[in-house]
Design a protein around this motif. Structure first.
Motif, short mmCIF file in Angstrom:
data_model
loop_
_atom_site.label_atom_id
_atom_site.label_comp_id
_atom_site.label_asym_id
_atom_site.label_seq_id
_atom_site.Cartn_x
_atom_site.Cartn_y
_atom_site.Cartn_z
N LYS A 278 0.77 -1.26 0.17
CA LYS A 278 -0.14 0.06 0.12
C LYS A 278 0.80 1.22 -0.01
O LYS A 278 0.64 2.16 -0.75
CB LYS A 278 -0.88 0.11 1.17
CG LYS A 278 -2.10 -1.23 1.41
CD LYS A 278 -2.83 -1.00 2.33
CE LYS A 278 -2.11 -1.64 3.70
NZ LYS A 278 -1.64 -2.92 3.71
N THR A 279 1.79 1.41 0.91
CA THR A 279 2.67 2.52 0.92
C THR A 279 3.27 2.73 -0.17
O THR A 279 3.52 3.95 -0.77
CB THR A 279 3.34 2.53 2.41
OG1 THR A 279 2.59 2.13 3.42
CG2 THR A 279 4.18 3.67 2.58
N SER A 280 3.97 1.74 -0.76
CA SER A 280 4.71 1.84 -1.91
C SER A 280 3.95 2.31 -3.10
O SER A 280 4.66 2.86 -3.96
CB SER A 280 5.42 0.33 -2.49
OG SER A 280 5.99 -0.13 -1.29
N LEU A 281 3.00 1.75 -3.34
CA LEU A 281 1.82 2.25 -4.22
C LEU A 281 1.59 3.52 -4.24
O LEU A 281 1.68 4.49 -5.04
CB LEU A 281 0.50 1.37 -4.16
CG LEU A 281 -0.46 1.93 -5.03
CD1 LEU A 281 -0.12 1.38 -6.56
CD2 LEU A 281 -1.76 1.43 -4.79
N MET B 133 7.13 -0.74 8.14
CA MET B 133 5.67 -1.29 8.34
C MET B 133 4.85 -0.06 8.69
O MET B 133 5.31 0.83 9.57
CB MET B 133 5.56 -2.37 9.45
CG MET B 133 4.26 -2.95 9.58
SD MET B 133 4.09 -3.63 11.38
CE MET B 133 4.63 -5.42 11.07
N SER B 134 3.48 -0.01 8.31
CA SER B 134 2.68 1.43 8.75
C SER B 134 2.00 0.99 9.90
O SER B 134 1.58 -0.27 10.12
CB SER B 134 1.56 1.41 7.63
OG SER B 134 2.05 1.78 6.31
N ILE B 135 2.24 1.87 10.97
CA ILE B 135 1.44 1.79 12.05
C ILE B 135 0.20 2.62 12.33
O ILE B 135 -0.80 2.12 12.40
CB ILE B 135 2.66 2.23 13.28
CG1 ILE B 135 3.79 1.16 13.26
CG2 ILE B 135 2.04 2.22 14.62
CD1 ILE B 135 5.03 1.41 14.22
N SER C 260 3.28 -2.58 -10.63
CA SER C 260 4.58 -2.81 -10.11
C SER C 260 4.95 -1.63 -9.63
O SER C 260 5.32 -0.63 -10.22
CB SER C 260 5.40 -3.68 -10.73
OG SER C 260 6.54 -3.54 -10.46
N SER C 261 4.85 -1.09 -8.17
CA SER C 261 5.14 0.00 -7.84
C SER C 261 7.05 -0.04 -7.91
O SER C 261 7.59 1.15 -8.08
CB SER C 261 5.00 0.24 -6.28
OG SER C 261 3.86 -0.05 -6.34
N VAL C 262 7.49 -1.12 -8.11
CA VAL C 262 9.00 -1.15 -8.28
C VAL C 262 9.26 -0.58 -9.67
O VAL C 262 10.08 0.09 -9.79
CB VAL C 262 9.46 -2.44 -7.65
CG1 VAL C 262 11.23 -2.74 -8.03
CG2 VAL C 262 9.41 -2.63 -6.34
N1 GTP Z 1 8.67 -6.75 -6.07
C1 GTP Z 1 7.94 -5.74 -5.56
N2 GTP Z 1 7.97 -5.38 -4.34
C2 GTP Z 1 7.02 -4.31 -3.81
C3 GTP Z 1 6.18 -3.92 -4.66
N3 GTP Z 1 5.44 -3.15 -3.68
C4 GTP Z 1 5.75 -3.11 -2.67
N4 GTP Z 1 6.86 -3.87 -2.62
C5 GTP Z 1 7.50 -4.40 -1.46
O1 GTP Z 1 6.65 -4.89 -0.46
C6 GTP Z 1 7.13 -4.80 0.96
C7 GTP Z 1 6.15 -3.91 1.32
O2 GTP Z 1 5.70 -2.85 0.84
P1 GTP Z 1 5.07 -1.68 1.74
O3 GTP Z 1 4.34 -0.86 0.49
O4 GTP Z 1 5.54 -1.35 3.01
O5 GTP Z 1 3.44 -2.64 2.26
P2 GTP Z 1 2.18 -2.04 2.93
O6 GTP Z 1 0.91 -2.54 2.38
O7 GTP Z 1 2.19 -0.32 2.84
O8 GTP Z 1 2.32 -2.54 4.39
P3 GTP Z 1 1.77 -2.12 5.76
O9 GTP Z 1 1.26 -0.75 5.43
O10 GTP Z 1 2.79 -2.37 6.83
O11 GTP Z 1 0.43 -3.02 5.74
C8 GTP Z 1 8.23 -3.75 0.76
O12 GTP Z 1 9.60 -4.29 0.92
C9 GTP Z 1 8.24 -3.08 -0.47
O13 GTP Z 1 9.51 -2.94 -1.19
C10 GTP Z 1 6.07 -4.22 -5.77
O14 GTP Z 1 5.33 -3.69 -6.96
N5 GTP Z 1 7.21 -5.01 -6.55
#
Ligand code: GTP
Length: 572
Positions: free
Chosen positions: A16-19, A39-41, A149-151
């Protein structure tokens, strides 16, 4: 410019956060702890500008331990971006967040399948089908699936277009409603003082407005308004706002408090709700916006419950929210039916349960009875200014009355007046029927058969007394006497003199008898014998008990008779 707020939702680490960062270049993980743990808190905030629309995005944490923060994030949004890791598919928190969305009444979303750089196309399709099933099971409409893909930064442009068309389909939050802002944090800024930050869920706020912090009731004036670091003169529903209100000390502000305009909304610790998934007699945590309050559930009928809350809340008809059990698990949801119930008797609610569901104003008018319903209270219950002309009731000054109740009272008035012989003191009538001055004058305006003389209400219908020959004769005498009289006469003074002189006898309040008739009646009773019963007296004199009993008691008081069990005996 339109304002819409969306939240991300989904399982922990699903991206989510990466997106959000890839979409908006804003990093919503701002706590050092969040950076360290990856991790998001807490909830985070970002925005995305389109042509004519600003989309506010609230990033909510996915970890199950932070369910309250997830609730906070979902509490004030109009739509959801459901984020699912395409390599993993829907997980427990995906399902939990879907349930929370539903609890808040959000029945649509946009699905974003993330991390597609890590999985086969086939897997993406399987996850998509699985998600579709999950959403349709909960009755949630999906406005599209977007693999990204956010990456690798792929699929983001398509997603942006998808978001733009999604938000154009979402109903805008109500700017005409009373202003309400749910506060998520407050802090002190040097040179400005307290700043309160939160989501404006309804209405608008302007610089200079006086606001009340609820439920504590702290008042303060808005000095400055910001939206994402930009000063604005006005804040609107759907926006994230920071309000500078120096009078409200930051340390007194808790997450989930509401900012409202002074005197618009009420607060309460009893609410009438419809609820799902809950057991009566148990305690649960009910979420009003971000604020979770412990409440005891009492069943009324069908899905309708009374909730007695441990703290006061601000809410309006139609507010919805999730319910957690006391161990913090999602248990069900509720919708507010009556935010300020005045009568909490189960039988009253049961008798009018359909009205309660369909037409709160008519229900509240019945609840209020002859006291009437303040227009201000109707507006507070519905969360918007109500035009009294559009309310189907009778308006008397600042209150609305049920037509049916006024009719009932009109009948009671007639009945009471008749009982009193067609004449009653206004003050006595008002206290007997619990009428306010303005309601009484409204009722009397409708009555051609009544008139007010001094402080008495008289029936125009001739009373029995007026038809008596003796009464007519007496009136004639009084009239001629007064005509001859050179000075003013206060009638109140005449009565005691007449009593003292023995012309009349006072049998009780408002009950008098002339001396001649009194003597006649006593003589008739003597003819029965030395003793007589009430029944014998009744037959002999032909009087009803209403007159007979006071007469006999008067004779006892005067020492003419004495009561011996069931009979009376003449003393001399
Ligand atoms: N390969 C890949 N990795 C990703 C992608 N998006 C996120 N990640 C990885 O996945 C992990 C979690 O990503 P976050 O964006 O922190 O996930 P989140 O859903 O916000 O997590 P919480 O907020 O803690 O629930 C990180 O290590 C990111 O780098 C993607 O599109 N591709």
């Amino acid at each position: 410019m339109r304002y819409i707020t969306l939240a991300t939702a989904g399982h922990v680490d699903h991206g989510k956060t990466s997106l959000i960062k890839a979409l908006t270049s804003i990093d919503t993980d701002r706590l050092p702890e969040e950076k360290e743990r990856g991790m998001s808190i807490d909830i985070g905030f970002a925005f995305l500008d389109f042509d004519g629309v600003r989309v506010e995005i609230i990033d909510i944490p996915g970890h199950e331990r932070f369910i309250r923060n997830a609730i906070a994030g979902l509490s004030s949004v109009q739509g959801v971006l459901l984020v699912i890791d395409a390599s993993e598919g829907p997980m427990p928190q995906t399902e939990e967040h879907i349930k929370l969305m539903k609890s808040f009444g959000i029945d649509h979303c946009l699905v974003v399948l993330t991390k597609i750089d890590r999985c086969e196309h086939l897997l993406v399709e399987i996850v998509r089908e699985e998600t579709e099933r999950l959403l349709s099971k909960e009755g949630i409409k999906c406005f599209g699936f977007y693999p990204v893909s956010s990456v690798q930064k792929s699929g983001l442009e398509e997603l942006k277009e998808g978001i733009y068309s999604y938000v154009r389909n979402i109903k805008e939050p109500d700017c005409q409603a009373f202003f309400r802002m749910n506060i998520d944090s407050a802090f002190h800024v040097k040179g400005y003082g307290t700043v309160l930050r939160g989501s404006c869920v309804a209405g608008t706020v302007r610089e200079g407005d006086t606001l009340s912090l609820e439920p504590v009731g702290l008042l303060g004036r808005v000095r400055k308004i910001q939206n994402h670091g930009r000063f604005v003169k006005e804040g609107r529903a759907g926006e994230r706002l920071a309000l500078n209100i120096p009078e409200m000390e930051a340390k007194l502000v808790e997450r989930g408090f509401w900012l409202v305009k002074k005197d618009e909304l009420g607060k309460t610790n009893v609410v009438l709700v419809s609820a799902e998934g809950l057991k009566p007699g148990k305690e649960y945590i009910f979420f009003f916006g971000m604020r979770g309050v412990l409440g005891l559930l009492r069943h009324v009928q069908e899905d309708v419950y009374l909730v007695r809350l441990s703290q006061k809340v601000v809410c309006v008809r139609g507010d919805r929210g999730p319910v957690l059990d006391t161990s913090g698990r999602h248990a069900g949801s509720f919708t507010v039916l009556d935010p300020i119930p005045k009568r909490i008797s189960k039988s009253f609610i049961r008798n009018h349960i359909n009205l309660l569901r369909d037409d709160l104003i008519s229900y509240q008018m019945l609840e209020a009875g002859i006291k009437g319903l303040k227009i201000k209270d109707i507006s507070a219950s519905l969360g918007r200014a109500v035009n009294p002309q559009h309310v189907a009731g009778v308006r008397i000054n600042d209150r609305i009355y049920s037509q049916g109740i006024l009719k009932e009272v009109q009948e009671k008035l007639t009945e009471f007046l008749e009982k009193q012989g067609g004449m009653v003191k206004l003050a006595q009538l008002k206290s007997k029927l619990r009428l306010e001055e303005d309601v009484l004058s409204y009722l009397l305006k409708e009555r051609k058969d009544l008139k007010i003389v001094e402080d008495y209400l008289l029936s125009e219908k001739k009373s029995k007394v007026e038809e008596l020959e003796s009464f007519k004769r007496l009136m004639e005498t009084v009239k001629s006497q007064i005509k001859e009289e050179k000075e003013l006469v206060d009638f109140k003074d005449l009565l005691p003199i007449a009593i003292k002189k023995g012309y009349i006898h006072s049998l009780g309040e408002f009950l008098y008898i002339g001396d001649t008739l009194f003597k006649e009646l006593v003589e008739k009773l003597r003819q029965i014998g030395e003793t007589f019963s009430v029944q014998q007296a009744k037959e002999r004199l032909g009087l009803t008990r209403k007159y007979l009993i006071p007469l006999l008691e008067y004779m006892d008081r005067k020492g003419l008779t004495v009561r011996e069990g069931d009979v009376r005996r003449f003393i001399r």
